[in-house]
Enzyme design. Structure first.
Site, PDB file in Angstrom:
ATOM      1  N   THR A 154       0.317   2.333  -8.180  1.00 39.91           N
ATOM      2  CA  THR A 154      -0.300   3.606  -8.564  1.00 39.91           C
ATOM      3  C   THR A 154       0.712   4.452  -9.347  1.00 39.91           C
ATOM      4  OG1 THR A 154      -1.520   3.471  -6.486  1.00 39.91           O
ATOM      5  CG2 THR A 154      -1.613   5.574  -7.651  1.00 39.91           C
ATOM      6  N   ARG A 214      -7.897  -0.071  -5.527  1.00 40.46           N
ATOM      7  CA  ARG A 214      -6.839  -0.780  -4.789  1.00 40.46           C
ATOM      8  C   ARG A 214      -6.912  -2.291  -5.000  1.00 40.46           C
ATOM      9  NH1 ARG A 214      -2.238  -2.403  -2.707  1.00 40.46           N
ATOM     10  NH2 ARG A 214      -2.454  -3.634  -0.811  1.00 40.46           N
ATOM     11  N   GLU A 218       0.794  -1.236   0.000  1.00 40.13           N
ATOM     12  CA  GLU A 218       0.000   0.000   0.000  1.00 40.13           C
ATOM     13  C   GLU A 218       0.824   1.283   0.000  1.00 40.13           C
ATOM     14  OE1 GLU A 218      -3.889   0.283   2.183  1.00 40.13           O
ATOM     15  OE2 GLU A 218      -3.206  -1.600   3.019  1.00 40.13           O
ATOM     16  N   GLN A 253       3.435  -6.681   0.381  1.00 38.14           N
ATOM     17  CA  GLN A 253       3.011  -7.256   1.657  1.00 38.14           C
ATOM     18  C   GLN A 253       3.995  -8.353   2.081  1.00 38.14           C
ATOM     19  OE1 GLN A 253      -1.109  -8.311   0.863  1.00 38.14           O
ATOM     20  NE2 GLN A 253      -1.795  -6.301   1.556  1.00 38.14           N
ATOM     21  N   ASP A 283       7.338  -4.022 -10.950  1.00 36.89           N
ATOM     22  CA  ASP A 283       6.470  -3.777  -9.789  1.00 36.89           C
ATOM     23  C   ASP A 283       6.363  -5.073  -8.989  1.00 36.89           C
ATOM     24  OD1 ASP A 283       4.607  -2.647  -8.081  1.00 36.89           O
ATOM     25  OD2 ASP A 283       2.892  -2.970  -9.426  1.00 36.89           O
TER      26      ASP A 283
HETATM   27  N1  LIG Z   1      -4.559   9.698  -1.373  1.00 34.07           N
HETATM   28  C1  LIG Z   1      -3.563   8.986  -1.891  1.00 34.07           C
HETATM   29  N2  LIG Z   1      -3.751   7.680  -2.138  1.00 34.07           N
HETATM   30  C2  LIG Z   1      -2.719   7.004  -2.677  1.00 34.07           C
HETATM   31  C3  LIG Z   1      -1.471   7.598  -2.985  1.00 34.07           C
HETATM   32  N3  LIG Z   1      -0.659   6.641  -3.518  1.00 34.07           N
HETATM   33  C4  LIG Z   1      -1.391   5.507  -3.546  1.00 34.07           C
HETATM   34  N4  LIG Z   1      -2.626   5.715  -3.026  1.00 34.07           N
HETATM   35  C5  LIG Z   1      -3.699   4.728  -2.835  1.00 34.07           C
HETATM   36  O1  LIG Z   1      -3.205   3.776  -1.906  1.00 34.07           O
HETATM   37  C6  LIG Z   1      -3.658   2.471  -2.235  1.00 34.07           C
HETATM   38  C7  LIG Z   1      -2.481   1.517  -2.352  1.00 34.07           C
HETATM   39  O2  LIG Z   1      -1.702   1.852  -3.488  1.00 34.07           O
HETATM   40  P1  LIG Z   1      -0.999   0.730  -4.393  1.00 34.07           P
HETATM   41  O3  LIG Z   1      -0.378   1.452  -5.534  1.00 34.07           O
HETATM   42  O4  LIG Z   1      -1.924  -0.381  -4.665  1.00 34.07           O
HETATM   43  O5  LIG Z   1       0.137   0.231  -3.394  1.00 34.07           O
HETATM   44  P2  LIG Z   1       1.279  -0.861  -3.664  1.00 34.07           P
HETATM   45  O6  LIG Z   1       2.541  -0.300  -3.103  1.00 34.07           O
HETATM   46  O7  LIG Z   1       1.291  -1.252  -5.096  1.00 34.07           O
HETATM   47  O8  LIG Z   1       0.766  -2.071  -2.753  1.00 34.07           O
HETATM   48  P3  LIG Z   1       1.138  -3.640  -2.918  1.00 34.07           P
HETATM   49  O9  LIG Z   1       0.811  -4.047  -4.301  1.00 34.07           O
HETATM   50  O10 LIG Z   1       0.295  -4.336  -1.879  1.00 34.07           O
HETATM   51  O11 LIG Z   1       2.592  -3.762  -2.596  1.00 34.07           O
HETATM   52  C8  LIG Z   1      -4.479   2.621  -3.533  1.00 34.07           C
HETATM   53  O12 LIG Z   1      -5.846   2.661  -3.198  1.00 34.07           O
HETATM   54  C9  LIG Z   1      -4.021   3.956  -4.097  1.00 34.07           C
HETATM   55  O13 LIG Z   1      -5.028   4.599  -4.833  1.00 34.07           O
HETATM   56  C10 LIG Z   1      -1.297   8.988  -2.700  1.00 34.07           C
HETATM   57  O14 LIG Z   1      -0.240   9.593  -2.905  1.00 34.07           O
HETATM   58  N5  LIG Z   1      -2.381   9.622  -2.149  1.00 34.07           N
HETATM   59 MG   LIG Z   2       0.978  -3.025  -6.049  1.00 34.15          MG
END
Ligand SMILES: Nc1nc2c(ncn2[C@@H]2O[C@H](COP(=O)(O)OP(=O)(O)OP(=O)(O)O)[C@@H](O)[C@H]2O)c(=O)[nH]1
Ligand SMILES: [Mg+2]
Length: 370
Positions: free
Chosen positions: A53, A194, A48, A220, A216
């Site tokens: 993103t 997400r 997360e 987790q 990517d």
């Molecule tokens: N408000 C806000 N939300 C964000 C930001 N960056 C990511 N998110 C939100 O945070 C959540 C997690 O983002 P991901 O990009 O799925 O995170 P990840 O690092 O890929 O997570 P994993 O795949 O589990 O490792 C998503 O719902 C995004 O929309 C940000 O800068 N601001």
């Molecule tokens: Mg991810």
């Protein structure tokens, strides 16, 4: 041997063989060049933190944009984010014993929504069936109060349930448009959707003629043992950490502070011998959420060593940056970092321009040294 002889002394068969062999040499040389020129960027960081993103933004910015069909593919994820999120809110309201504002309307509806099976994908028809109930629940003050107390969820809601992610509020505030038949997610909706990454996903992309390979990974705990598989030939590491999570616990065990976990992963990666000579960039992400959070929550309650103004974004950012920076054993260079908001395309466009120059310069220097 054949190369030492003039082609006039070769038989026809030898000439064909020689021409074939030259062709293969040329192909190998070209592949080697491409391979050496490919800029491999590894996105690392806890779950997360915003890695996927950030990658969505790379697609938008560098000409691999999402068309209507690919935006539509995010609908089941968005439906699932909302339903799972609402189920957690219902469970938490019960456990926090927050009285319903309109029990006559909401009590029964809440029980029905809570019983929805989220183990299968949710399609439009299924979501629309529950849509009015979800809308009604979100309008009840009890659910809003529960949402505001979400920091307490990790301690009380059923362990099998996913804690609500940062996008739940965004989707609940945009419910009416999502409840339309034939709704097509906007890019901003898609950026908020997400879905945790499982395994390793590679995204090749040409940027100004240079081949980039973004890698990517899932952040987790269960996903991290797979990381080492993509550690070869890395040009640069983009390490993402969510700066707004100083008051949150890990989804995986619900007791470790998320920023501490993030710092621990950073410490392992930044000091990893294989990465000593590559460009290392830290993104302290979710600046938008941090800015909101510092208005109401004091970082001092979680990190007593903080001794500046807890409501100043700059002071809190400086403190968090220092937590990460202090983990580096090699103190010969400054830590290259950016404060980012991954859901903001313009912010990422700006940041990536500067990151790209640094990476390409470092890459050129290391190629010249070879
Ligand atoms: N408000 C806000 N939300 C964000 C930001 N960056 C990511 N998110 C939100 O945070 C959540 C997690 O983002 P991901 O990009 O799925 O995170 P990840 O690092 O890929 O997570 P994993 O795949 O589990 O490792 C998503 O719902 C995004 O929309 C940000 O800068 N601001
Ligand atoms: Mg991810």
């Amino acid at each position: 041997m054949a190369s030492l002889l003039g082609s006039c002394c070769l038989s026809d068969h030898e000439k064909v063989q020689r021409s074939k062999s030259r062709k293969i040499d040329r192909m190998l040389a070209r592949d080697k060049m491409t391979f050496r020129r490919t800029v491999k960027l590894l996105l690392l960081g806890a779950g997360e933190s915003g890695k996927s993103t950030f990658l969505k933004q790379m697609r938008i910015i560098h000409g691999h944009d999402f068309d209507e069909d690919s935006l539509r593919e995010f609908k089941p994820t968005i439906y699932m984010n909302i339903l799972k999120g609402m189920k957690v809110l219902i469970d938490a309201r019960n456990k926090l014993v927050i009285p319903w504002e309109h029990p006559e309307k909401t009590q029964e509806i809440a029980a029905r929504v809570f019983a929805v099976d989220c183990s299968q994908s949710i399609d439009e028809a299924a979501f629309l069936y529950y849509f009015e109930s979800i809308e009604l629940l979100w309008q009840d003050r009890a659910i809003k109060i529960t949402f505001d107390r979400r920091r307490e969820f990790q301690l009380i809601v059923d362990k099998k349930m996913e804690l609500p992610g940062d996008s739940l509020k965004y989707f609940l505030d945009n419910l009416s448009k999502i409840g339309h038949k034939n709704y097509i997610p906007t890019k901003l909706d898609m950026l908020h959707a997400r879905k945790a990454t499982k395994g390793i996903v590679e995204h090749p992309m040409k940027i100004n003629g240079v081949p980039f390979l973004f890698v990517d990974v899932g952040g987790q705990r269960s996903q991290r043992p797979k990381w080492f598989k993509c550690f070869d030939d890395v040009t640069s590491i983009l390490f993402l950490a969510s700066s707004s999570e100083f008051d949150q616990m890990l989804q995986e065990d619900r007791k470790t502070n998320r920023i501490i976990e993030s710092c621990d992963i950073f410490e392992t990666i930044v000091n990893y011998p294989l990465f000593m000579n590559i460009a290392f960039i830290l993104f302290l992400n979710k600046t938008d959420l941090l800015e909101e959070k510092v208005k109401h929550v004091s970082i001092k309650d979680y990190f007593p060593s903080f001794n500046k103004d807890p409501h100043s974004l700059l002071h809190v950012q400086e403190f968090i940056l220092n937590m990460f920076d202090s983990k580096r054993r090699n103190r010969n260079s400054l830590l290259y970092h950016h404060f980012t908001t991954a859901i903001d395309t313009e912010n990422i466009r700006f940041v990536f321009e500067s990151v790209k120059s640094k990476i390409l310069q470092d890459n050129l220097r290391s190629l010249m040294l070879q």
